[in-house]
Design an enzyme around this catalytic site. Structure first.
Site, PDB file in Angstrom:
ATOM      1  CE  LYS A  26     -27.259  70.215 -26.182  1.00 18.41           C
ATOM      2  NZ  LYS A  26     -26.409  69.031 -25.958  1.00 18.41           N
ATOM      3  CB  SER A  80     -26.710  68.018 -22.200  1.00 18.53           C
ATOM      4  OG  SER A  80     -26.080  67.861 -23.471  1.00 18.53           O
ATOM      5  CB  SER A 104     -25.651  64.811 -24.639  1.00 16.30           C
ATOM      6  OG  SER A 104     -25.012  64.931 -23.396  1.00 16.30           O
TER       7      SER A 104
END
Length: 483
Positions: A75, A150, A174
């Site tokens: 990420k 997210s 997330s």
């Protein structure tokens, strides 16, 4: 080859049926073929990945490196030395860190090959991967739908076989929510289990780094690699590293002796889609068939989790994001008239709408006259929510609950921020408690994946893997995406 599990591909690497370079090339080909549509990556580093793969092949297979030759992604909220790290934001568009996050260091020590940085909602603020400053993420099962967020890009890259595993972050669901919407496995570890050093912070007391993979066993392997004490993170647990893969050498096929608690507040929620609710009920029945005892538990303070979470998270975001001021690093506005305009315009131009909204909310609840009324109350409610979890887990080994009240929805269909916050109703409370949660795929509704989450006591991830593995093996939902 690219839709194999890490466990399967490691055996082939050890036997020299394939090598790290071939594996990396196959993943890069899949990315080139699919990512224009899916939007899983913000930055890709094919040359560096192939160079690393070739170096590994020259040295030869090393059984002591748990992820030798395995292509993974990370990420974009995690610092990577010499790789651009943006947190999905224009304010960090040109930022290349001079250091790597602890978890990235551990991946590299284990022999993993990092392909690139995954797309995400800006500064991890969002539930859809539509709040990225660079591109919108798409669900591999239906590209008209959201991937969740997210950590949407991480989930997309694993679900669509662009890589074998990924690291995301979970502040309010997330990891678990995009894992559920994309039909893969995702883990939010116990707070402190994994070092946050090198994570671009959103809400420091809630953020936790965790893995995505296509099987429970692969997820356990990833946690074994990234967990451990790190003195650079003051909240890092001093517990020694654990090998969570040992259980899989002789796994228990049933759930005999396991008591599963069902928090009634989750299952009574009126926002639940009927098909999702039906699938969750079928999963509970299957758990009973393989020996689990099931009992209803009550967690009365869950009703306050959304209000408590958004006050605490926004307050911490306001504090954490104050450092992006246009002076030290990151975006700086052109030719400001004075210092005030430099601050104001750099942040206005650099931050997106959702980030600005949460900074404003956080600044408000921390301001004089409102701190006691909002932030202090939210912190007190947080303690009650943690006690609800602890009390429920005294009666049960684990808790089982839905992840999302609905399957992945159409992109652009939810525009009201408050409605979007409601989508996180089932995930937020776990972050307030600091306890671990594992999202597993349990089937399909409306032709889209559905996940359920298993909660456990602090540092009892091994129990989550045991229950999760038994369930997905029985349901046949491990690695269910077909290329």
């Amino acid at each position: 080859m690219i839709n194999s599990s890490i466990t399967e591909i490691k055996k082939r690497l050890a036997k020299k049926e394939i090598n790290a370079t071939e594996l990396t090339k196959a993943c890069l080909e899949q990315i080139n073929k699919t990512d224009d549509t899916l939007g899983a990556f913000i930055n890709l580093y094919p040359e560096e990945a192939l160079k690393k793969a070739q170096e590994l092949d020259q040295k030869g297979y090393n059984p002591d490196q748990a992820l030798w030759g395995i292509p993974v992604s990370v990420k974009d909220a995690l610092a990577t030395k010499n790789m651009r790290t943006t947190a999905g934001s224009k304010i960090l568009e040109t930022f290349t860190p001079p250091y790597s996050a602890y978890v990235v260091e551990e991946l590299e020590k284990a022999g993993a090959i990092i392909l690139g940085k995954n797309n995400m909602d800006e500064f991890a603020m969002g539930s859809t991967c539509e709040n990225s400053a660079y591109k919108k993420g798409s669900n591999p099962w239906n590209t008209d739908c959201v991937a969740g967020g997210s950590s949407g890009g991480s989930a997309i890259s694993v679900a669509s076989c662009q890589c074998f595993a990924s690291l995301g972050t979970d502040t309010g669901g997330s990891i678990r929510q995009p894992a559920s919407l994309c039909g893969i496995v995702g883990l939010k570890p116990t707070y402190g289990r994994v070092s946050r050093y090198g994570l671009l912070a959103y809400a420091s007391s809630l953020d936790q780094i965790g893995p995505f993979a296509r099987t429970v066993e692969d997820t356990a392997l990833m946690l074994s690699v990234i967990a451990g004490h790190d003195e650079r993170d003051s909240t890092s647990s001093p517990r020694a590293k654990e090998d969570f893969t040992k259980y899989f050498e002789n796994p228990q096929k049933d759930l005999q002796g396991i008591t599963i608690g069902l928090p009634k507040e989750f299952f009574e929620n009126k926002a639940m889609d009927n098909e999702v609710a039906k699938l969750c009920q079928q999963t509970i029945e299957e758990a009973q068939k393989i020996g689990a005892k099931v009992k209803e538990v009550s967690m009365p303070n869950l009703a306050y989790s959304i209000a408590s979470y958004y006050i605490i998270a926004s307050a911490e975001a306001s504090s954490n994001l104050a450092r992006y001021d246009g002076i030290r690093y990151g975006h700086r506005t052109n030719q400001p008239k004075d210092l005030d305009e430099l601050y104001r315009m750099s942040r206005t131009e650099g931050f997106g709408e959702e980030v600005q909204r949460r900074i404003l909310l956080g600044t408000y609840v921390l301001s004089a006259g409102y701190y006691d009324a909002y932030y202090k109350k939210a912190a007190q409610v947080r303690r009650l929510i943690r006690e609800d979890y602890e009390n429920a887990l005294k009666e049960c080994d684990v808790l089982l609950a839905p992840v999302s009240p609905i399957v992945a929805w159409k992109k652009g269909s939810v525009t009201d921020p408050l409605q979007m916050y409601q989508m996180d109703i089932f995930t937020l409370s776990l972050n307030l408690s600091g306890l671990p949660g594992l999202s597993i795929p349990v089937g399909m509704a409306h032709n889209m994946p559905v996940g359920m989450q298993i909660f456990g006591s602090a540092f009892d991830e091994a129990k989550l893997f045991q229950v999760g593995h038994s369930l997905v093996e029985h349901l046949g939902t491990n690695n269910q995406y077909k290329l």
